[in-house]
Design a protein around this motif. Structure first.
Motif, PDB file in Angstrom:
ATOM      1  N   PHE A  83      43.444  43.221  37.633  1.00 41.59           N
ATOM      2  CA  PHE A  83      43.373  44.497  38.356  1.00 41.59           C
ATOM      3  C   PHE A  83      42.246  45.368  37.829  1.00 41.59           C
ATOM      4  CE2 PHE A  83      47.784  43.770  39.865  1.00 41.59           C
ATOM      5  CZ  PHE A  83      47.558  44.056  41.203  1.00 41.59           C
ATOM      6  N   MET A  84      42.050  45.370  36.518  1.00 48.25           N
ATOM      7  CA  MET A  84      40.960  46.169  35.954  1.00 48.25           C
ATOM      8  C   MET A  84      39.598  45.626  36.410  1.00 48.25           C
ATOM      9  SD  MET A  84      42.490  46.829  32.145  1.00 48.25           S
ATOM     10  CE  MET A  84      40.966  47.469  31.511  1.00 48.25           C
ATOM     11  N   ALA A  85      39.469  44.308  36.487  1.00 53.53           N
ATOM     12  CA  ALA A  85      38.205  43.707  36.935  1.00 53.53           C
ATOM     13  C   ALA A  85      37.934  44.040  38.397  1.00 53.53           C
ATOM     14  CB  ALA A  85      38.249  42.192  36.738  1.00 53.53           C
ATOM     15  N   ARG A  86      38.971  44.010  39.229  1.00 55.64           N
ATOM     16  CA  ARG A  86      38.777  44.358  40.648  1.00 55.64           C
ATOM     17  C   ARG A  86      38.352  45.807  40.802  1.00 55.64           C
ATOM     18  NH1 ARG A  86      40.608  41.460  45.044  1.00 55.64           N
ATOM     19  NH2 ARG A  86      41.099  43.422  46.068  1.00 55.64           N
ATOM     20  N   ARG A  87      38.890  46.697  39.989  1.00 52.61           N
ATOM     21  CA  ARG A  87      38.502  48.107  40.083  1.00 52.61           C
ATOM     22  C   ARG A  87      37.072  48.332  39.657  1.00 52.61           C
ATOM     23  NH1 ARG A  87      42.634  52.781  39.271  1.00 52.61           N
ATOM     24  NH2 ARG A  87      40.963  53.727  40.439  1.00 52.61           N
ATOM     25  N   ARG A  88      36.571  47.496  38.767  1.00 54.67           N
ATOM     26  CA  ARG A  88      35.188  47.649  38.301  1.00 54.67           C
ATOM     27  C   ARG A  88      34.189  46.864  39.124  1.00 54.67           C
ATOM     28  NH1 ARG A  88      35.162  48.545  31.881  1.00 54.67           N
ATOM     29  NH2 ARG A  88      36.805  50.092  31.855  1.00 54.67           N
ATOM     30  N   GLY A  89      34.651  46.235  40.199  1.00 51.59           N
ATOM     31  CA  GLY A  89      33.712  45.618  41.124  1.00 51.59           C
ATOM     32  C   GLY A  89      33.688  44.114  41.152  1.00 51.59           C
ATOM     33  N   SER A  90      34.348  43.442  40.246  1.00 52.78           N
ATOM     34  CA  SER A  90      34.353  41.988  40.236  1.00 52.78           C
ATOM     35  C   SER A  90      35.606  41.502  40.969  1.00 52.78           C
ATOM     36  CB  SER A  90      34.332  41.484  38.792  1.00 52.78           C
ATOM     37  OG  SER A  90      34.263  40.092  38.770  1.00 52.78           O
ATOM     38  N   GLU A  91      35.529  41.524  42.295  1.00 49.56           N
ATOM     39  CA  GLU A  91      36.721  41.287  43.101  1.00 49.56           C
ATOM     40  C   GLU A  91      37.163  39.836  43.105  1.00 49.56           C
ATOM     41  OE1 GLU A  91      36.626  43.040  46.910  1.00 49.56           O
ATOM     42  OE2 GLU A  91      35.807  44.931  46.153  1.00 49.56           O
ATOM     43  N   GLY A  92      36.250  38.884  43.121  1.00 54.71           N
ATOM     44  CA  GLY A  92      36.616  37.473  43.162  1.00 54.71           C
ATOM     45  C   GLY A  92      37.327  37.016  41.895  1.00 54.71           C
ATOM     46  N   LEU A  93      36.724  37.314  40.736  1.00 50.90           N
ATOM     47  CA  LEU A  93      37.349  36.929  39.473  1.00 50.90           C
ATOM     48  C   LEU A  93      38.674  37.652  39.273  1.00 50.90           C
ATOM     49  CD1 LEU A  93      34.304  36.850  37.050  1.00 50.90           C
ATOM     50  CD2 LEU A  93      35.736  34.941  37.724  1.00 50.90           C
ATOM     51  N   GLY A  94      38.707  38.927  39.657  1.00 46.63           N
ATOM     52  CA  GLY A  94      39.944  39.692  39.515  1.00 46.63           C
ATOM     53  C   GLY A  94      41.061  39.134  40.377  1.00 46.63           C
ATOM     54  N   ALA A  95      40.739  38.725  41.602  1.00 46.33           N
ATOM     55  CA  ALA A  95      41.755  38.171  42.504  1.00 46.33           C
ATOM     56  C   ALA A  95      42.284  36.849  41.979  1.00 46.33           C
ATOM     57  CB  ALA A  95      41.171  38.000  43.898  1.00 46.33           C
ATOM     58  N   TRP A  96      41.411  35.992  41.448  1.00 44.40           N
ATOM     59  CA  TRP A  96      41.855  34.721  40.881  1.00 44.40           C
ATOM     60  C   TRP A  96      42.731  34.954  39.660  1.00 44.40           C
ATOM     61  CZ3 TRP A  96      42.176  30.003  42.658  1.00 44.40           C
ATOM     62  CH2 TRP A  96      41.387  29.641  43.733  1.00 44.40           C
ATOM     63  N   ALA A  97      42.346  35.884  38.815  1.00 39.58           N
ATOM     64  CA  ALA A  97      43.145  36.179  37.619  1.00 39.58           C
ATOM     65  C   ALA A  97      44.522  36.705  38.014  1.00 39.58           C
ATOM     66  CB  ALA A  97      42.420  37.179  36.730  1.00 39.58           C
ATOM     67  N   ILE A  98      44.579  37.564  39.014  1.00 40.82           N
ATOM     68  CA  ILE A  98      45.863  38.094  39.475  1.00 40.82           C
ATOM     69  C   ILE A  98      46.712  36.984  40.076  1.00 40.82           C
ATOM     70  CG2 ILE A  98      46.948  39.626  41.158  1.00 40.82           C
ATOM     71  CD1 ILE A  98      44.486  41.474  40.792  1.00 40.82           C
ATOM     72  N   GLY A  99      46.115  36.163  40.920  1.00 36.16           N
ATOM     73  CA  GLY A  99      46.864  35.105  41.585  1.00 36.16           C
ATOM     74  C   GLY A  99      47.438  34.084  40.621  1.00 36.16           C
TER      75      GLY A  99
END
Length: 115
Positions: A83-99
């Motif tokens: 979630f922190m990565a998605r907020r800082r702009g790295s949406e792909g990596l953040g989504a994979w980490a969350i999933g």
């Protein structure tokens, strides 16, 4: 000034000293500071998604580790970092980490206790 005007300008009833303050206002125009190249590179990096890349990789590694050991701990860490990565702009990596972190949490909490 005459004494009649000074009588109305006391600080309060117990303190009988008149208020004699000097006030001023700025008349000069504010000086604009030019932006340097470093701040523009930082702004571009955040807009292009480079701001959360490290958090995204950390969350992804944590989520993958959660599939093999301590799924509740590493899965929760992976989801939070995602979630922190998605907020800082790295949406792909953040989504994979969350999933992957959510899958590890579900497996760790609901499937593994039955085996």
């Amino acid at each position: 000034m005459d004494e009649t005007n000074d009588k109305n300008r006391f600080v309060n009833d117990t303190d009988m000293r008149p208020m004699r303050e000097e006030t001023a206002a700025e008349l000069a125009e504010p000086i604009p500071f030019p932006r340097n190249d470093v701040s523009e590179e930082v702004d571009r990096g955040v807009q292009e998604g480079e701001g959360g890349r490290g958090l995204g990789y950390s969350g992804l590694i944590s989520s993958i580790l959660a599939l093999f050991m301590l799924p509740v701990l590493f899965g929760a860490i992976g989801v939070v970092l995602g979630f922190m990565a998605r907020r800082r702009g790295s949406e792909g990596l953040g989504a994979w980490a969350i999933g992957i972190g959510v899958v590890a949490l579900v497996v760790g909490l609901f499937v593994l206790p039955f085996f």
